[in-house]
Design a protein around this motif. Structure first.
Motif, mmCIF file in Angstrom:
data_model
loop_
_atom_site.group_PDB
_atom_site.id
_atom_site.type_symbol
_atom_site.label_atom_id
_atom_site.label_comp_id
_atom_site.label_asym_id
_atom_site.label_seq_id
_atom_site.Cartn_x
_atom_site.Cartn_y
_atom_site.Cartn_z
ATOM 1 N N UNK A 67 0.825 -1.202 0.000
ATOM 2 C CA UNK A 67 0.000 0.000 0.000
ATOM 3 C C UNK A 67 0.866 1.262 0.000
ATOM 4 N N UNK A 68 1.917 1.268 0.809
ATOM 5 C CA UNK A 68 2.782 2.451 0.899
ATOM 6 C C UNK A 68 3.475 2.741 -0.421
ATOM 7 N N UNK A 69 3.952 1.693 -1.075
ATOM 8 C CA UNK A 69 4.642 1.899 -2.350
ATOM 9 C C UNK A 69 3.681 2.423 -3.408
ATOM 10 N N UNK A 70 2.495 1.848 -3.507
ATOM 11 C CA UNK A 70 1.553 2.279 -4.532
ATOM 12 C C UNK A 70 1.050 3.701 -4.294
ATOM 13 N N UNK A 71 0.812 4.051 -3.039
ATOM 14 C CA UNK A 71 0.378 5.413 -2.748
ATOM 15 C C UNK A 71 1.484 6.413 -3.071
ATOM 16 N N UNK A 72 2.710 6.036 -2.778
ATOM 17 C CA UNK A 72 3.833 6.908 -3.092
ATOM 18 C C UNK A 72 3.967 7.073 -4.608
ATOM 19 N N UNK A 73 3.804 5.988 -5.345
ATOM 20 C CA UNK A 73 3.906 6.072 -6.794
ATOM 21 C C UNK A 73 2.779 6.904 -7.396
ATOM 22 N N UNK A 74 1.591 6.772 -6.839
ATOM 23 C CA UNK A 74 0.497 7.632 -7.309
ATOM 24 C C UNK A 74 0.843 9.106 -7.140
ATOM 25 N N UNK A 75 1.440 9.444 -6.019
ATOM 26 C CA UNK A 75 1.795 10.855 -5.783
ATOM 27 C C UNK A 75 2.872 11.310 -6.754
ATOM 28 N N UNK A 76 3.813 10.423 -7.095
ATOM 29 C CA UNK A 76 4.839 10.789 -8.077
ATOM 30 C C UNK A 76 4.221 11.058 -9.448
ATOM 31 N N UNK A 77 3.265 10.244 -9.824
ATOM 32 C CA UNK A 77 2.596 10.460 -11.108
ATOM 33 C C UNK A 77 1.847 11.787 -11.116
ATOM 34 N N UNK A 78 1.173 12.071 -10.017
ATOM 35 C CA UNK A 78 0.413 13.322 -9.915
ATOM 36 C C UNK A 78 1.326 14.543 -9.939
ATOM 37 N N UNK A 79 2.536 14.374 -9.397
ATOM 38 C CA UNK A 79 3.486 15.487 -9.328
ATOM 39 C C UNK A 79 4.424 15.534 -10.532
ATOM 40 N N UNK A 80 4.197 14.658 -11.514
ATOM 41 C CA UNK A 80 5.030 14.593 -12.718
ATOM 42 C C UNK A 80 6.486 14.247 -12.433
ATOM 43 N N UNK A 81 6.706 13.544 -11.338
ATOM 44 C CA UNK A 81 8.048 13.018 -11.064
ATOM 45 C C UNK A 81 8.266 11.702 -11.798
ATOM 46 N N UNK A 82 7.173 11.024 -12.095
ATOM 47 C CA UNK A 82 7.254 9.708 -12.716
ATOM 48 C C UNK A 82 6.263 9.598 -13.862
ATOM 49 N N UNK A 83 6.550 8.683 -14.760
ATOM 50 C CA UNK A 83 5.631 8.295 -15.819
ATOM 51 C C UNK A 83 5.368 6.797 -15.672
ATOM 52 N N UNK A 84 4.318 6.323 -16.284
ATOM 53 C CA UNK A 84 4.104 4.884 -16.361
ATOM 54 C C UNK A 84 5.054 4.329 -17.420
ATOM 55 N N UNK A 85 5.771 3.284 -17.100
ATOM 56 C CA UNK A 85 6.767 2.728 -18.008
ATOM 57 C C UNK A 85 6.132 2.334 -19.342
ATOM 58 N N UNK A 86 6.716 2.739 -20.448
ATOM 59 C CA UNK A 86 6.208 2.296 -21.746
ATOM 60 C C UNK A 86 6.185 0.767 -21.818
ATOM 61 N N UNK A 87 5.095 0.226 -22.299
ATOM 62 C CA UNK A 87 4.902 -1.231 -22.380
ATOM 63 C C UNK A 87 4.875 -1.906 -21.017
ATOM 64 N N UNK A 88 4.800 -1.130 -19.952
ATOM 65 C CA UNK A 88 4.583 -1.718 -18.636
ATOM 66 C C UNK A 88 5.775 -1.818 -17.735
ATOM 67 N N UNK A 89 6.970 -1.913 -18.287
ATOM 68 C CA UNK A 89 8.169 -1.932 -17.440
ATOM 69 C C UNK A 89 9.415 -1.656 -18.273
ATOM 70 N N UNK A 90 10.547 -1.470 -17.626
ATOM 71 C CA UNK A 90 11.744 -0.998 -18.315
ATOM 72 C C UNK A 90 12.504 -2.095 -19.036
ATOM 73 N N UNK A 91 12.068 -3.339 -18.905
ATOM 74 C CA UNK A 91 12.835 -4.440 -19.482
ATOM 75 C C UNK A 91 12.206 -4.964 -20.772
ATOM 76 N N UNK A 92 11.745 -4.058 -21.599
ATOM 77 C CA UNK A 92 11.293 -4.363 -22.940
ATOM 78 C C UNK A 92 11.857 -3.305 -23.884
ATOM 79 N N UNK A 93 11.716 -3.515 -25.167
ATOM 80 C CA UNK A 93 12.327 -2.607 -26.134
ATOM 81 C C UNK A 93 11.925 -1.158 -25.913
ATOM 82 N N UNK A 94 10.637 -0.930 -25.648
ATOM 83 C CA UNK A 94 10.187 0.447 -25.414
ATOM 84 C C UNK A 94 10.825 1.027 -24.166
ATOM 85 N N UNK A 95 11.070 0.171 -23.168
ATOM 86 C CA UNK A 95 11.728 0.627 -21.951
ATOM 87 C C UNK A 95 13.172 1.006 -22.192
ATOM 88 N N UNK A 96 13.874 0.194 -22.988
ATOM 89 C CA UNK A 96 15.266 0.521 -23.310
ATOM 90 C C UNK A 96 15.350 1.853 -24.053
#
Length: 483
Positions: free
Chosen positions: A273-302
């Protein structure tokens, strides 16, 4: 019974990427790509009349020695074993081996292996098993698998216990020999951070080293994003197609949502719960984006990393090989720009890492000489000779801690990764020794990860659903589907 087992295995095959949070079926590490490349449908896998899967085989060793067969799903693994068997024979002239290693597609190999265990015939002496597939295979611990404890005994004092325990059965015995720790660390692009902050590399590294908690990490992220001032440039990305961030959070709190072999699954944990709530706040504050294709270990992530859209992210140490194989290339465009550091924690004093992904090599009781097979496997994956190959050729963080602080092993400038990164990877690994947690991989794991990766993470991170509400829904659904 047969249909149930086949269905379970195929479920694991499809979900391996989400479960392990790692990828590159051709690079070992875990099998995101391997998982998505699984071939066949449930009907095809259950059809005994279907065409026999064809693999690619090579042999090495003493033709007069004990004949052994090995299955794997990674070409580089086959090369490793064939290289090691020659060295084994040179050191053990009275116990020589002639090894035939066959590489199959990821899904086909695991399906074929499970069937051979179920039928009590046709299994190779030795087989690689991806960690997401391990729960089904270890279900045969009493009848089909040969325990490695005696063979591993000479190395156990310096092996990472948490990683060994990943491949243990419900009876506590160890059935799989690991390739790597898969210790989760933070990767930072010092070049882009220093440019944005208007400071030297050394000053940027000092700021990174000062990060102890997630609050510190967030503060440095805000400083970076504000200084960068460019749309589409973020501090990090968060995953909807993998659970690495959540595994890290659980390890920091000492949680395990699987409940182990004997308990019930529970995703309604403070850590999650703590990690997901923290990540939601990062998205709202434009500190983070949702990883392209879902995570960094695919071609779009590279590509996202190469484009400088994110400058920090947590990932297992095996991700080092992704820079070499997918992002650096002949131009060395990323060399000398990246720094590896300990992961932040919620509260100082918590564990700061978790082992993610991996392949456990198992020995079947169907082997003509399981004792010799076990000795070879443990020597190949735990001895100095084997660990040197695993580090220098495969780029994995080895499980035998005896070599983490050995300068000849860990500081060798001939090693690609020791010159690619701004610091030595094993300096970081030695610093987090004893702080690497473990999340169990048990029969309930596929159900948990299917729910999280297909529904919950998207609902929370893409759609902004209340975290506690989403986790309650996930828990209810998981409990309806676990045995």
């Amino acid at each position: 019974m047969k249909k149930k087992l086949v269905s379970s295995l195929l479920c694991l095959t499809m979900l391996a990427g989400c479960l392990t949070g790692c990828g590159g079926g051709g690079n070992e590490a875990g099998g995101t790509n391997g998982g998505t490349e699984a071939s066949g449908t449930a009907d095809e896998a259950g059809d005994e009349e279907s065409t026999e899967v064809q693999g690619v085989s090579s042999s090495a060793g003493d033709e007069n020695g004990t004949k052994m067969e090995l299955w794997t799903f990674v070409d580089a693994h086959a090369e490793f074993y064939l290289k090691m068997v020659d060295e084994w024979n040179a050191q053990n002239p009275d116990e020589t081996i002639y090894l035939t290693a066959t590489t199959y597609p990821y899904g086909d190999m695991h399906n074929k292996y499970l069937m051979s265990l179920q039928a009590d015939t046709g299994a190779p002496d030795i087989c690689d098993v991806e960690v997401g597939q391990f729960p089904n295979v270890v279900a045969y611990e009493d009848s089909q698998l040969y325990a490695l404890d005696d063979a591993a005994a000479p190395y156990m004092e310096t092996m990472v216990q948490a990683r060994m325990d990943t491949y243990a059965g419900a009876n506590g015995k160890h059935y799989g020999a690991p390739f790597h720790v898969g210790a989760t660390v933070m990767y930072y692009n010092v070049d882009l951070i220093s440019q944005a902050l208007g400071c030297t590399y050394d000053e940027a590294i000092a700021k990174i080293d000062a990060v102890k908690t997630w609050e510190d990490y967030e503060a440095l992220g805000k400083e970076y994003v504000e200084a960068k001032g460019e749309e589409g440039k973020y501090w990090t990305s968060v995953d909807t197609g993998g659970t690495d961030w959540l595994w890290l959070a659980m390890a920091e709190y000492g949680d395990d949502w699987t409940g182990g072999f004997d308990g019930e699954p529970n995703v309604q944990l403070e850590s999650v719960s703590s990690m997901l709530k923290m990540q939601q706040s990062w998205l709202n504050d434009n500190l983070a984006q949702v990883s392209p294709d879902g995570h960094v270990d695919l071609e779009a992530g590279y590509q996202n990393i190469l484009d400088g859209n994110i400058v920090s992210f947590p990932k297992a140490m095996w991700y080092m090989s992704r820079f070499k194989n997918y992002m650096d290339g002949e131009e060395d465009s990323q060399k000398g720009k990246w720094y590896i550091a300990k992961c932040p924690v919620f509260k100082e004093g918590q564990d700061c890492s978790v082992g993610i992904g991996g392949t456990g090599t198992v020995v079947s009781q169907q082997s003509s000489n399981p004792e010799l097979a076990a000795k070879f496997v443990c020597w190949a994956k735990m001895s100095e000779e084997g660990e040197a190959y695993i580090w220098n050729e495969l780029g994995f963080d080895v499980c035998n801690t005896a070599y983490w602080t050995d300068p000849a092993f860990a500081q060798d400038e001939n090693n690609y990764y020791n010159t690619f990164f701004l610091n030595k990877p094993y300096d970081v690994l030695a610093d987090i020794a004893g702080q690497i947690g473990k999340i169990s991989v048990v029969p309930a794991s596929p159900t948990i990860n299917e729910q999280l990766c297909t529904i919950t993470l998207n609902a929370v991170l893409e759609e902004g659903q209340d975290v506690d509400e989403a986790l309650q829904e996930a828990q209810d659904e998981i409990m309806l589907n676990v045995e």
